[in-house]
Design an enzyme around this catalytic site. Structure first.
Site, short mmCIF file in Angstrom:
data_model
loop_
_atom_site.label_atom_id
_atom_site.label_comp_id
_atom_site.label_asym_id
_atom_site.label_seq_id
_atom_site.Cartn_x
_atom_site.Cartn_y
_atom_site.Cartn_z
N HIS A 234 -72.21 -68.60 -28.25
CA HIS A 234 -72.69 -69.92 -28.69
C HIS A 234 -71.70 -71.07 -28.52
O HIS A 234 -71.22 -71.66 -29.49
CB HIS A 234 -73.19 -69.88 -30.13
CG HIS A 234 -72.33 -69.09 -31.09
ND1 HIS A 234 -71.02 -69.39 -31.32
CD2 HIS A 234 -72.62 -68.03 -31.88
CE1 HIS A 234 -70.53 -68.53 -32.22
NE2 HIS A 234 -71.48 -67.70 -32.57
N ASP A 307 -78.86 -66.44 -30.79
CA ASP A 307 -78.16 -66.34 -32.09
C ASP A 307 -79.18 -66.36 -33.24
O ASP A 307 -78.96 -66.99 -34.28
CB ASP A 307 -77.13 -67.46 -32.25
CG ASP A 307 -76.17 -67.20 -33.41
OD1 ASP A 307 -76.21 -66.10 -33.99
OD2 ASP A 307 -75.38 -68.11 -33.72
#
Lengths: 428, 306, 180
Positions: A234, A307
């Protein structure tokens, strides 16, 4: 009695082979057997895919399924149903469970749960360090033998640089990547949103971009030192992108991912303290989003991963400081990629699908993410012309903490197929 | 105009016209405070809950008095008697109290956005009495009222806000309000206590108190929390005093008719010496008096309707 | 629309009301004239001036806003604007004459009496109105009336005063005319 599934008349798009044409796909005994126009073989099941797009089953290399430990938020069963609804056929679940996945028996537990209750392929990521404490290495070799697909202390950065060095060195004999959650917690500290004008206005403690960048810088240095494979989870800031770009240019074996939500929402969108906007790393500025998109174009960032981080309504109904970080993403990912990446002409559809299929497959070293003859038939079919409203009650995830509630998104997954079996079919 | 809002959550979301309307309404309530019987029956039958999760003497007393002077029934709920320590969430607590049929919550909480959370989830009026470092709208309104009362206007005034801007809800609410009403606002403090990009809110940033005070009409000193030095924001409180404490010499750099404000309680000898706090340029006690009138006005505008 | 009173009618009515107030015969020093916001205020000021011209001494003159004492605050959608109240002298043991433009349900007067009582203990409270249109909802009557006008509740009486409206007149309107 004829056998086989025939997907007829769809636009078949396979980034690995650069195939983009209207044709049929014939599947038998779990594998794709033939890709051609007007296949004339007998079948037992037919999918009329006209006006639809047929793509390899999506791969999400970063999800949290919360099992074991937080089955009130998500289970392997519910999370994999959410994955199927989102068009994902393979997901990698992160080991920050309770207990963390730091032991071969836990890796096996995940496989067993996925086999008995899951609907998509679930590949466990195991921890880098025992109990995710950043002090001693996990038994990485035995974790791999048990089936771990990668190593990560996701949620925590391995702050001890010497230990991270050893981890990167050790995995070279296992040929598995280390996935690093880059965050210097002494800098992010009490922060709950991106540090900048909007944290100032909201009076909320900020998480500076540098909390990520400092950590990425060190990890890149260690990846170079060890000549090992590093995957960065991320990525959220413009300078992170610049660091990674430079590292790739100098031959460091680094890959990176970005989430759909970081491409779609900036910190400007945090105006009413909606805890579904509280995510780590935080939503950054518009200029960061610009560079993240650019990084997809020049391959600095290889992968789009969700995520997916489920939290219960009770947790998210707390105040902005108390509420946990994280948003769910599996069921909105493809549509957000279509909206933010394809419609905004950052990437072609083919390139965008590559970031969700063959690219993560190559990083993970798995035989997935392609539509190819004699390969397992994991296939997703979506309708590019159908838009849909994101509604809380329609999530198959056990949680509904999405910042996209009420958004109208393009592209609807119609069928998700694993090994030739339909595991998800959208309601008409 | 009509003040058609359910809640008062902050100054940021108010228009200039709404702010002026509240200040005008407050004038009528200020007059009530000079009557022999300082109480009107306006909110008879309404119940206001003062929900204080952070210790506060002044703001709570000021709200309580305002509520009493409007004849509302009052329920006081403070953190020490609360069940928040037993794991009950803010929303649970508020929903439970709401089940007893109340009309308004006045909320003080250490987390920004908590009044917004209640406002979104509950059908009654929410008044933000301070949410973390975010906003303290009634404080800003009483400050604006006091400045208007003393200076006759706000537009064009030069105002310096001095101290811990980063952690101050009073600063944020005042910056919004003063800028909307046309003042030129300066903020001043050590760089560690100036929040990022605060100048985008429309203020000028100063690290030197002398520079910040030069030519100003109003100086507002903020309370400095003693624990800032433990968190590494300041080397020491005594060093802070050297650089950011107000004294006559520095005050002389301001306009001759400068007025000194402080949201209270004053750390005498830290933000400013007693001589100035009690001196003729100080309007600190006017702020306190006007606070009751302004809060009466806010309660009236939110609650005296169907 | 019917014009009930013109400028001259209003002038004469106020003159008569002022004299009637004085006929009750107290000292001007013990008399207080209080206008009810909004249109009672200019009427009170005019009466105060008439008394001053006649007696050579101005009675205490105040203004009073009843908004905070209204009994319908929980029934209306928007709260009314709170206007100023200014009675800058003691009313204890004084004879207070309340002035309003129209007497209708009596609820405004009820509220005004409550306001006065919170200001002190007058010896007596009286009421003078320019127009009494009937339809009382409370046991209240005026001591001095400029003009009695029988009305239906479908109608509306509008008093215009030059200090606020630029002209002096009293109109009787049908409801349909009011809504336009």
């Amino acid at each position: 009695m004829p056998e086989g599934l025939l997907i007829k008349g769809g636009r078949v798009l396979d980034p690995a082979s650069n195939l983009d044409e209207i044709c049929d796909v014939f599947i038998k005994e779990g594998k794709v057997r033939k890709i051609a126009r007007n296949i004339n073989l007998s079948y037992s099941e037919l999918i009329d895919a006209s006006d639809k797009i047929v793509i390899p089953g999506l791969i999400d290399m970063h999800v949290h399924l919360r099992e074991p430990g937080r089955e009130d938020e998500e289970t392997i069963e519910s999370g994999s149903r959410a994955a199927a609804r989102g068009g994902f056929t393979t997901v990698c679940c992160m080991p920050n469970t309770d207990p963390p996945i730091d032991d071969p028996s836990l890796v096996k537990f995940i496989y067993e749960q996925a086999k008995s209750k899951g609907v998509v392929e679930v590949l466990p990521v195991a921890t880098i360090t025992k109990n995710r404490e950043g002090e001693e290495l996990s038994p990485m070799g035995r974790l791999k033998e048990a089936g771990a697909i990668a190593f990560s202390d996701d949620g925590s950065w391995v702050t001890n640089s010497a230990l991270m060095r050893r981890a990167l060195e050790y995995v070279k004999m296992l040929s598995l990547p280390i996935i690093s959650h880059c965050e210097d917690k002494s800098l992010s500290a009490e922060g709950v949103m991106n540090e900048g004008y909007f944290s100032t206005v909201n009076g909320l403690a900020g998480i500076p971009r540098e909390a990520e960048e400092v950590a990425i810088f060190r990890d890149l240095a260690l990846a170079k030192m060890t000549d090992s494979s590093l995957h960065l989870a991320h990525v959220s800031t413009a300078n992170s992108v610049r660091l990674i770009r430079k590292a790739k240019n100098t031959g460091i074996k680094v890959t990176a991912e970005v989430t759909p939500h970081h491409l779609a929402i900036s910190d400007e969108g945090i105006t009413d303290f909606n805890t579904n906007t509280k995510v780590n790393p935080p939503f950054r500025g518009k200029e960061d989003i610009e560079l993240l998109k650019e990084s997809l174009r020049d391959n600095t960032i290889d992968v789009i991963a969700t995520d997916h981080a489920p939290h219960t309504v009770e947790e998210k109904e707390r105040d902005y400081e108390e509420a946990p970080f994280g948003v769910i993403g599996l069921e909105t990912a493809l549509s957000l990629v279509l909206r933010e990446v394809v419609e905004k002409k950052v990437l072609s559809l083919m390139q965008a699908i590559a970031r969700l299929t063959v690219n993560p497959a190559r990083i993970l070293g798995i035989d997935r993410g392609e539509i190819r003859e004699e390969v397992k038939a994991n296939i997703t079919i979506f309708d590019p012309g159908k838009s849909w409203l994101v509604r809380e009650e329609e999530f198959l995830s056990q949680s509904s903490n999405s910042p996209f509630l009420g958004w109208k998104l393009p592209g609807k997954v119609e069928w998700t197929i694993i090994g030739g079996k339909v595991v998800y079919r959208s309601e008409k | 105009m009509n003040f058609n809002r359910k809640d008062l959550l902050g100054i940021e979301s108010l228009t200039k016209e709404e702010i002026l309307f509240i200040l005008e309404t407050a004038k009528s309530f200020r007059e009530v405070l000079d009557r022999p019987i300082k109480k009107v029956p306006t909110l008879r039958g309404k119940t206001v809950v003062n929900l204080f999760f952070e210790s506060s003497t002044r703001t709570r007393m000021s709200f309580e008095l305002a509520e009493k002077r409007l004849s509302a029934d009052i329920l006081n709920f403070s953190a020490s008697t609360s069940s928040s320590t037993k794991g009950e969430t803010l929303l649970d607590t508020a929903r439970n109290i709401l089940a007893m049929k109340v009309d308004c919550f006045v909320l003080r909480h250490s987390t920004p956005g908590t009044p917004h959370l209640l406002a979104k989830k509950l059908p009654v009026s929410i008044i933000n009495a301070g949410d973390g470092a975010h906003e303290h709208p009634t404080q800003a309104l009483l400050d604006l009222y006091t400045i208007r009362e003393k200076k006759g206007k706000i537009e064009g005034l030069k105002i310096a806000i001095v101290g811990d801007i980063a952690h101050s809800r009073v600063a944020r609410s005042n910056i919004w309000g003063m800028c909307k009403l046309g003042a030129k606002v300066r903020v001043c403090g050590p760089p560690t206590l100036i929040p990022p990009l605060v100048e985008k809110m429309g203020v000028e940033v100063f690290y030197s108190l002398e520079d910040a005070l030069t030519g100003v009409d109003i100086v507002m000193m903020l309370r400095i929390q003693k624990e800032r030095q433990n968190k590494g924001f300041l080397p020491s409180n005594s060093e802070y005093i050297d650089f950011f404490s107000l004294n006559e010499e520095k005050l002389n750099l301001a306009q001759p008719d400068v007025l000194v404000m402080h949201p209270g309680p004053v750390n005498r000898g830290i933000e400013l010496p007693a001589r100035i706090a009690d001196g003729e340029k100080s309007i600190i006690l006017d702020q306190v008096t006007n606070g009751v009138a302004v809060r009466m006005a806010v309660l009236y505008l939110l609650l005296a309707k169907r | 629309m019917v014009r009930l009173m013109n400028e001259e009618d209003i002038r004469r009515a106020l003159l008569r009301l002022s004299h009637q107030v004085l006929e009750k015969g107290v000292e001007v020093a013990d008399l207080i004239i209080v206008g009810i916001q909004r249109r009672g205020v200019p009427l009170a000021k005019r009466m105060s001036k008439i008394i001053e011209e006649f007696k050579g001494k101005k009675p205490g003159t105040g203004i009073l806003d009843i908004t905070l004492y209204r009994d319908d605050l929980t029934q209306i959608a928007y709260q009314p604007i709170v206007r100023s109240t200014d009675i800058p002298f003691s009313i204890d043991n004084k004879r207070v004459v309340l002035i309003d433009d129209v007497l209708y349900t009596g609820r405004t007067v009820r509220a005004a009496i409550d306001v006065l009582i919170d200001f002190g203990r007058p010896q007596k409270i009286e009421l003078a109105v320019l127009v009494d249109r009937g339809h009382r909802e409370l046991p209240i009557r005026a001591d001095y009336v400029g003009k009695n006008v029988p009305t239906s509740s479908e109608e509306r009486v509008e008093v215009k005063v030059r200090e606020i409206d630029g002209r002096d007149e009293v109109l009787l309107l049908k409801k349909s005319e009011v809504d336009i």
